[in-house]
Enzyme design. Structure first.
Site, PDB file in Angstrom:
ATOM      1  N   LEU A  82       0.833  -1.206   0.000  1.00  0.00           N
ATOM      2  CA  LEU A  82       0.000   0.000   0.000  1.00  0.00           C
ATOM      3  C   LEU A  82       0.864   1.251   0.000  1.00  0.00           C
ATOM      4  O   LEU A  82       1.921   1.286   0.642  1.00  0.00           O
ATOM      5  CB  LEU A  82      -0.911   0.015   1.232  1.00  0.00           C
ATOM      6  N   GLY A 127       1.050  -5.302   1.090  1.00  0.00           N
ATOM      7  CA  GLY A 127      -0.004  -5.382   0.075  1.00  0.00           C
ATOM      8  C   GLY A 127       0.465  -6.085  -1.190  1.00  0.00           C
ATOM      9  O   GLY A 127      -0.335  -6.716  -1.890  1.00  0.00           O
ATOM     10  N   ASN A 150       4.763  -7.457   6.388  1.00  0.00           N
ATOM     11  CA  ASN A 150       5.652  -6.810   7.365  1.00  0.00           C
ATOM     12  C   ASN A 150       4.965  -5.712   8.168  1.00  0.00           C
ATOM     13  O   ASN A 150       5.625  -4.884   8.795  1.00  0.00           O
ATOM     14  CB  ASN A 150       6.873  -6.233   6.643  1.00  0.00           C
ATOM     15  N   GLU A 151       3.623  -5.696   8.161  1.00  0.00           N
ATOM     16  CA  GLU A 151       2.883  -4.587   8.769  1.00  0.00           C
ATOM     17  C   GLU A 151       3.319  -4.258  10.194  1.00  0.00           C
ATOM     18  O   GLU A 151       3.462  -3.098  10.555  1.00  0.00           O
ATOM     19  CB  GLU A 151       1.369  -4.887   8.766  1.00  0.00           C
TER      20      GLU A 151
HETATM   21  C1  LIG Z   1      -8.574  -2.990  11.573  1.00  0.00           C
HETATM   22  C2  LIG Z   1      -7.884  -2.750  10.282  1.00  0.00           C
HETATM   23  C3  LIG Z   1      -6.605  -2.049  10.515  1.00  0.00           C
HETATM   24  C4  LIG Z   1      -5.821  -1.923   9.268  1.00  0.00           C
HETATM   25  C5  LIG Z   1      -4.552  -1.196   9.494  1.00  0.00           C
HETATM   26  C6  LIG Z   1      -3.852  -0.853   8.253  1.00  0.00           C
HETATM   27  C7  LIG Z   1      -3.076  -1.984   7.707  1.00  0.00           C
HETATM   28  C8  LIG Z   1      -2.986  -1.881   6.243  1.00  0.00           C
HETATM   29  C9  LIG Z   1      -2.191  -2.952   5.651  1.00  0.00           C
HETATM   30  C10 LIG Z   1      -0.990  -2.398   5.060  1.00  0.00           C
HETATM   31  C11 LIG Z   1      -0.460  -2.885   4.019  1.00  0.00           C
HETATM   32  C12 LIG Z   1       0.709  -2.297   3.375  1.00  0.00           C
HETATM   33  O1  LIG Z   1       0.945  -2.628   2.268  1.00  0.00           O
HETATM   34  S1  LIG Z   1       1.714  -1.166   4.186  1.00  0.00           S
HETATM   35  C13 LIG Z   1       3.066  -0.829   3.118  1.00  0.00           C
HETATM   36  C14 LIG Z   1       4.246  -1.667   3.497  1.00  0.00           C
HETATM   37  N1  LIG Z   1       5.309  -1.510   2.526  1.00  0.00           N
HETATM   38  C15 LIG Z   1       6.585  -1.478   2.877  1.00  0.00           C
HETATM   39  O2  LIG Z   1       6.937  -1.570   4.048  1.00  0.00           O
HETATM   40  C16 LIG Z   1       7.568  -1.277   1.762  1.00  0.00           C
HETATM   41  C17 LIG Z   1       8.437  -0.118   2.004  1.00  0.00           C
HETATM   42  N2  LIG Z   1       9.401   0.016   0.904  1.00  0.00           N
HETATM   43  C18 LIG Z   1      10.519  -0.715   0.829  1.00  0.00           C
HETATM   44  O3  LIG Z   1      10.810  -1.574   1.655  1.00  0.00           O
HETATM   45  C19 LIG Z   1      11.430  -0.384  -0.302  1.00  0.00           C
HETATM   46  O4  LIG Z   1      11.070   0.890  -0.802  1.00  0.00           O
HETATM   47  C20 LIG Z   1      11.381  -1.429  -1.446  1.00  0.00           C
HETATM   48  C21 LIG Z   1       9.976  -1.716  -1.903  1.00  0.00           C
HETATM   49  C22 LIG Z   1      12.079  -2.717  -1.018  1.00  0.00           C
HETATM   50  C23 LIG Z   1      12.162  -0.812  -2.649  1.00  0.00           C
HETATM   51  O5  LIG Z   1      13.442  -0.427  -2.259  1.00  0.00           O
HETATM   52  P1  LIG Z   1      14.299   0.507  -3.222  1.00  0.00           P
HETATM   53  O6  LIG Z   1      15.630   0.700  -2.554  1.00  0.00           O
HETATM   54  O7  LIG Z   1      14.283  -0.036  -4.611  1.00  0.00           O
HETATM   55  O8  LIG Z   1      13.482   1.864  -3.329  1.00  0.00           O
HETATM   56  P2  LIG Z   1      13.382   3.019  -2.223  1.00  0.00           P
HETATM   57  O9  LIG Z   1      14.484   3.993  -2.449  1.00  0.00           O
HETATM   58  O10 LIG Z   1      13.212   2.443  -0.850  1.00  0.00           O
HETATM   59  O11 LIG Z   1      11.977   3.685  -2.606  1.00  0.00           O
HETATM   60  C24 LIG Z   1      11.821   4.503  -3.754  1.00  0.00           C
HETATM   61  C25 LIG Z   1      10.798   5.575  -3.417  1.00  0.00           C
HETATM   62  O12 LIG Z   1       9.538   4.939  -3.167  1.00  0.00           O
HETATM   63  C26 LIG Z   1       9.053   5.298  -1.876  1.00  0.00           C
HETATM   64  N3  LIG Z   1       8.297   4.168  -1.334  1.00  0.00           N
HETATM   65  C27 LIG Z   1       8.728   2.909  -1.146  1.00  0.00           C
HETATM   66  N4  LIG Z   1       7.762   2.139  -0.658  1.00  0.00           N
HETATM   67  C28 LIG Z   1       6.671   2.931  -0.528  1.00  0.00           C
HETATM   68  C29 LIG Z   1       5.330   2.715  -0.087  1.00  0.00           C
HETATM   69  N5  LIG Z   1       4.899   1.512   0.302  1.00  0.00           N
HETATM   70  N6  LIG Z   1       4.489   3.759  -0.096  1.00  0.00           N
HETATM   71  C30 LIG Z   1       4.904   4.971  -0.505  1.00  0.00           C
HETATM   72  N7  LIG Z   1       6.134   5.236  -0.926  1.00  0.00           N
HETATM   73  C31 LIG Z   1       7.024   4.229  -0.955  1.00  0.00           C
HETATM   74  C32 LIG Z   1      10.316   5.639  -1.080  1.00  0.00           C
HETATM   75  O13 LIG Z   1      10.003   6.472   0.014  1.00  0.00           O
HETATM   76  C33 LIG Z   1      11.120   6.358  -2.138  1.00  0.00           C
HETATM   77  O14 LIG Z   1      10.588   7.648  -2.288  1.00  0.00           O
HETATM   78  P3  LIG Z   1      11.474   8.944  -2.649  1.00  0.00           P
HETATM   79  O15 LIG Z   1      12.491   9.083  -1.553  1.00  0.00           O
HETATM   80  O16 LIG Z   1      10.491  10.057  -2.703  1.00  0.00           O
HETATM   81  O17 LIG Z   1      12.092   8.597  -3.990  1.00  0.00           O
END
Ligand SMILES: CCCCCCCCC/C=C/C(=O)SCCNC(=O)CCNC(=O)[C@H](O)C(C)(C)COP(=O)(O)OP(=O)(O)OC[C@H]1O[C@@H](n2cnc3c(N)ncnc32)[C@H](O)[C@@H]1OP(=O)(O)O
Length: 280
Positions: A82, A127, A150-151
């Site tokens: 997400l 997500g 990993n939430e």
């Molecule tokens: C009751 C009910 C209750 C419900 C309660 C709610 C629960 C909801 C469930 C949630 C579900 C989810 O999916 S929560 C989302 C979890 N996702 C994550 O933790 C992933 C986080 N991202 C990463 O680990 C990494 O970015 C990865 C994907 C491995 C890519 O690594 P890279 O080195 O190639 O790239 P990065 O340099 O890190 O990222 C490039 C750019 O993208 C951005 N970016 C990366 N991931 C992003 C993300 N998910 N959302 C926005 N922006 C993101 C970074 O900030 C950088 O932005 P700039 O600096 O501007 O360039």
């Protein structure tokens, strides 16, 4: 008839404005490859979620198409999950619409009569992992990429339906560990616990995905579809009967100070990491 027109036009316009840019569809003989295409990391904002939903729906309506491979235009990232910026300092109306789009896309992909295979070349957290688990089979590349829910590491809690899909995929105890510890695993470990069906070198991900898809498509179609429905409808129904309650829970939870400060910290850490990478 006339009254239907604006709705139809609005839908068509939305499909045209979102589908081609955010999701690429390549049709083969009897299946399609659906590639997520939102730079840089396929984070799932509302528009991408809607585009996935619309893409799957349009393929379901195409008589020639029986299956799909879900993939990414970015070989390093399947999907970053997400879009955290949708949840950070949100406007309540948009947050509600965003969560409804996530619910709808999950329900569509998890219960689609199409045969579905995820071709996971790159990282697939949260997500992204859910999208992959919604498919009938998963192929992932060996090496660096990680997958998992990993939430908890972000200080947030996956909703019950993400848990349910993981339980259905890898069983209760493995889910307890993966979800509770916010673990992400590589393809080999994923294969050991049943999260991944095939772990192969990155250059083989698509050919193996096609092989798995053809195996699903070799089963008589109505038997395959009815069996899929038998296995998945009960899980989907649990959310369908609580759509509004689940959305309210999410919005209330997301808007708490605790979650907002956890998300702020996580976004800052991501930014710092990106800056360090750029400085190298
Ligand atoms: C009751 C009910 C209750 C419900 C309660 C709610 C629960 C909801 C469930 C949630 C579900 C989810 O999916 S929560 C989302 C979890 N996702 C994550 O933790 C992933 C986080 N991202 C990463 O680990 C990494 O970015 C990865 C994907 C491995 C890519 O690594 P890279 O080195 O190639 O790239 P990065 O340099 O890190 O990222 C490039 C750019 O993208 C951005 N970016 C990366 N991931 C992003 C993300 N998910 N959302 C926005 N922006 C993101 C970074 O900030 C950088 O932005 P700039 O600096 O501007 O360039």
């Amino acid at each position: 008839m006339l009254r239907c027109l604006p709705t139809f036009r609005a839908r068509a316009a939305r499909a045209m404005s979102t589908t081609p840019s955010l999701v690429q569809i390549e049709k083969k003989d009897n299946y399609a490859i659906v590639r997520l295409s939102r730079a840089p990391v396929n984070s799932l904002n509302m528009e991408l979620l809607q585009a996935i939903d619309e893409a799957v729906q349009s393929l379901e309506q195409d008589k020639n198409i029986k299956g799909m491979i879900l993939s990414s235009t970015n070989p390093k990232i399947f999907s970053a999950g997400l879009d955290i910026t949708e949840m950070y300092q949100p406007k309540t109306k948009r947050l509600r619409e965003f969560w409804r789009a996530f619910q709808n896309t999950y329900l569509r992909l998890y219960t689609t009569p199409l045969a579905t295979v995820a071709a996971i070349e790159g990282h697939s957290p949260a997500g992204g992992c859910l999208l992959a688990m919604c498919c009938d089979s998963r192929v992932m590349s060996l090496g660096g990429p990680l997958i998992g829910l990993n939430e908890t590491k972000l200080g947030i809690v996956a909703p019950f339906w993400m848990r349910d899909v993981m339980v259905n995929t890898i069983g209760h105890r493995e889910t307890e560990k993966m979800l509770g510890l916010g673990l992400q695993v590589n393809a080999l470990r994923g294969k050991e616990i049943g999260l991944i069906d095939e772990a192969v070198p990155v250059e083989q991900v698509h050919s193996v995905a096609e092989k798995l898809l053809l195996e699903w498509l070799s089963i008589p179609s109505s038997a395959r579809k009815l069996t899929k429905a038998m296995m998945r409808d009960e899980t989907a129904q649990k959310l369908r009967s609580r759509l509004d309650e689940d959305r309210s829970n999410f919005v209330d939870f997301c808007e708490t100070d605790k979650v907002q400060s956890a998300l702020a910290g996580y976004l800052a850490a991501l930014k710092k990491k990106a800056e360090a990478k750029a400085a190298k």
